[in-house]
Scaffold this motif. Structure first.
Motif, PDB file in Angstrom:
ATOM      1  N   PHE A  94     -44.463 -29.947 -28.908  1.00 16.06           N
ATOM      2  CA  PHE A  94     -43.411 -30.469 -29.780  1.00 16.06           C
ATOM      3  C   PHE A  94     -42.762 -29.342 -30.586  1.00 16.06           C
ATOM      4  O   PHE A  94     -41.538 -29.180 -30.611  1.00 16.06           O
ATOM      5  N   LEU A  95     -43.596 -28.517 -31.240  1.00 13.88           N
ATOM      6  CA  LEU A  95     -43.067 -27.439 -32.064  1.00 13.88           C
ATOM      7  C   LEU A  95     -42.520 -26.280 -31.238  1.00 13.88           C
ATOM      8  O   LEU A  95     -41.732 -25.475 -31.739  1.00 13.88           O
TER       9      LEU A  95
ATOM     10  N   VAL B 172     -34.436 -29.781 -37.725  1.00 16.79           N
ATOM     11  CA  VAL B 172     -33.512 -29.089 -38.633  1.00 16.79           C
ATOM     12  C   VAL B 172     -32.328 -29.985 -38.970  1.00 16.79           C
ATOM     13  O   VAL B 172     -31.920 -30.090 -40.133  1.00 16.79           O
ATOM     14  N   ASN B 173     -31.784 -30.655 -37.964  1.00 18.29           N
ATOM     15  CA  ASN B 173     -30.648 -31.549 -38.212  1.00 18.29           C
ATOM     16  C   ASN B 173     -31.035 -32.692 -39.144  1.00 18.29           C
ATOM     17  O   ASN B 173     -30.291 -33.030 -40.069  1.00 18.29           O
ATOM     18  N   SER B 174     -32.203 -33.292 -38.907  1.00 22.46           N
ATOM     19  CA  SER B 174     -32.634 -34.418 -39.742  1.00 22.46           C
ATOM     20  C   SER B 174     -32.866 -33.984 -41.183  1.00 22.46           C
ATOM     21  O   SER B 174     -32.474 -34.689 -42.124  1.00 22.46           O
ATOM     22  N   VAL B 175     -33.505 -32.821 -41.365  1.00 19.27           N
ATOM     23  CA  VAL B 175     -33.775 -32.338 -42.725  1.00 19.27           C
ATOM     24  C   VAL B 175     -32.471 -31.986 -43.428  1.00 19.27           C
ATOM     25  O   VAL B 175     -32.267 -32.334 -44.601  1.00 19.27           O
ATOM     26  N   PHE B 176     -31.560 -31.303 -42.722  1.00 16.36           N
ATOM     27  CA  PHE B 176     -30.280 -30.914 -43.322  1.00 16.36           C
ATOM     28  C   PHE B 176     -29.468 -32.139 -43.732  1.00 16.36           C
ATOM     29  O   PHE B 176     -28.973 -32.238 -44.858  1.00 16.36           O
TER      30      PHE B 176
ATOM     31  N   GLY C 205     -23.953 -37.458 -31.454  1.00 15.29           N
ATOM     32  CA  GLY C 205     -23.471 -36.733 -30.289  1.00 15.29           C
ATOM     33  C   GLY C 205     -24.549 -35.794 -29.760  1.00 15.29           C
ATOM     34  O   GLY C 205     -25.744 -35.974 -29.993  1.00 15.29           O
ATOM     35  N   ILE C 206     -24.125 -34.732 -29.062  1.00 14.35           N
ATOM     36  CA  ILE C 206     -25.067 -33.757 -28.517  1.00 14.35           C
ATOM     37  C   ILE C 206     -25.344 -32.652 -29.519  1.00 14.35           C
ATOM     38  O   ILE C 206     -26.446 -32.122 -29.605  1.00 14.35           O
ATOM     39  N   ARG C 207     -24.359 -32.324 -30.347  1.00 15.73           N
ATOM     40  CA  ARG C 207     -24.484 -31.176 -31.255  1.00 15.73           C
ATOM     41  C   ARG C 207     -25.448 -31.428 -32.400  1.00 15.73           C
ATOM     42  O   ARG C 207     -26.131 -30.509 -32.845  1.00 15.73           O
ATOM     43  N   SER C 208     -25.511 -32.650 -32.894  1.00 11.20           N
ATOM     44  CA  SER C 208     -26.273 -32.929 -34.119  1.00 11.20           C
ATOM     45  C   SER C 208     -27.311 -34.019 -33.893  1.00 11.20           C
ATOM     46  O   SER C 208     -27.445 -34.939 -34.683  1.00 11.20           O
ATOM     47  N   GLU C 209     -28.059 -33.904 -32.809  1.00 16.01           N
ATOM     48  CA  GLU C 209     -29.081 -34.899 -32.488  1.00 16.01           C
ATOM     49  C   GLU C 209     -30.186 -34.861 -33.538  1.00 16.01           C
ATOM     50  O   GLU C 209     -30.819 -33.832 -33.757  1.00 16.01           O
ATOM     51  N   THR C 210     -30.413 -35.980 -34.201  1.00 14.55           N
ATOM     52  CA  THR C 210     -31.453 -36.060 -35.220  1.00 14.55           C
ATOM     53  C   THR C 210     -32.793 -36.416 -34.572  1.00 14.55           C
ATOM     54  O   THR C 210     -32.863 -36.756 -33.385  1.00 14.55           O
TER      55      THR C 210
END
Length: 261
Positions: free
Chosen positions: A55-56, A66-70, A213-218
């Motif tokens: 996973f990591l 990273v996306n989810s945290v941001f 979308g594809i760029r910001s997949e959470t």
């Protein structure tokens, strides 16, 4: 008729049974995440941390975190800022249609998220902002704001208006009263609201599916896409991480409630 002791015993047994029913799936997922088998199985025959390493070690999973945290941090900051000002205006202000405005602000709790997601998607497609992380944070703020409002209204009710008037009598400005009296007294509630708004964004799936979308997949979207293709123990590891994040946030909130008390 049952005696009081028997009723109390049955009530305790029912509570324990309900608690076990709620915790059992979480425990099963946590144990399965340490499986050394090549597929999802319970109970696992061997134990290993290979799925956490996988996973990591996967760039797509790391990017989703990273996306989810941001997005979660942006949502937390925006919803807490707007929610605090709105809650303070609702409690201290005296203006027309206050109840109507409060009902409108709480509407996202009642309206299904899929309806909100479809509406926001059509707006996002016209503006060309699908996949833009700040815009996703704005969309998450829509569903996080009611949670923040409820928490902060409860916190601000504990702030005595007489303290604010006393500070103004002593020569403090309105901004000074807000900064030196209101904010310190309501600070535990503000942090609690920020934590819950972060969790609301971090766990949001429906709106993210439409907007990521594809760029910001959470992370929830990445889990959803992985479940559609293959069910593997990596999903259990990711789910355990989500449970751990939620548990930490709730633990911090419990500590803050004690401090506030």
């Amino acid at each position: 008729m049952m005696g009081p002791v028997l009723r109390a015993t049955l009530l305790k047994a029912l509570v324990v049974l309900l608690a076990f029913g709620l915790l059992a799936p979480i425990i099963v997922v946590a144990i399965a995440s340490f499986s050394g088998d090549g597929y999802l199985k319970f109970p696992p025959e061997t134990f290993s941390t290979r799925w956490y390493a996988r996973f990591l070690g996967d760039a797509r999973w790391r990017s989703a975190i990273v996306n989810s945290v941001f997005i979660g941090l942006m949502t937390s900051a925006l919803s807490t800022f707007l929610g605090f000002l709105t809650a303070y205006a609702m409690l201290r202000g005296n203006f027309r249609f206050k109840k109507v405005l409060a009902s409108l602000l709480l509407t996202p709790v009642i309206v299904p998220h899929v309806i909100t997601a479809v509406a926001v998607y059509f707006l996002s497609a016209r503006l060309g902002v699908v996949g833009v992380r700040p815009w996703i944070a704005v969309a998450h703020t829509v569903v996080a704001l009611p949670v923040v409002l409820v928490i902060l209204q409860s916190a601000l009710r504990t702030v005595d208006p007489a303290l604010e008037r006393a500070a103004m009598v002593c020569g403090c400005t309105r901004w000074g009263v807000f900064r030196r009296v209101v904010l310190p007294l309501a600070f535990p509630g503000i942090v609690s609201a920020a934590l819950f708004s972060f969790l609301t964004s971090f766990d949001e799936l429906v709106i993210s599916i439409f907007l990521a979308g594809i760029r910001s997949e959470t992370l929830p979207v990445r889990i959803w896409n992985s479940l559609l293709l293959e069910v593997e123990p990596t999903i259990a590891a990711v789910s355990t991480l989500l449970i751990a994040v939620t548990s930490v946030a709730l633990g911090v909130d419990a500590v803050l409630r004690r401090v506030r008390g």
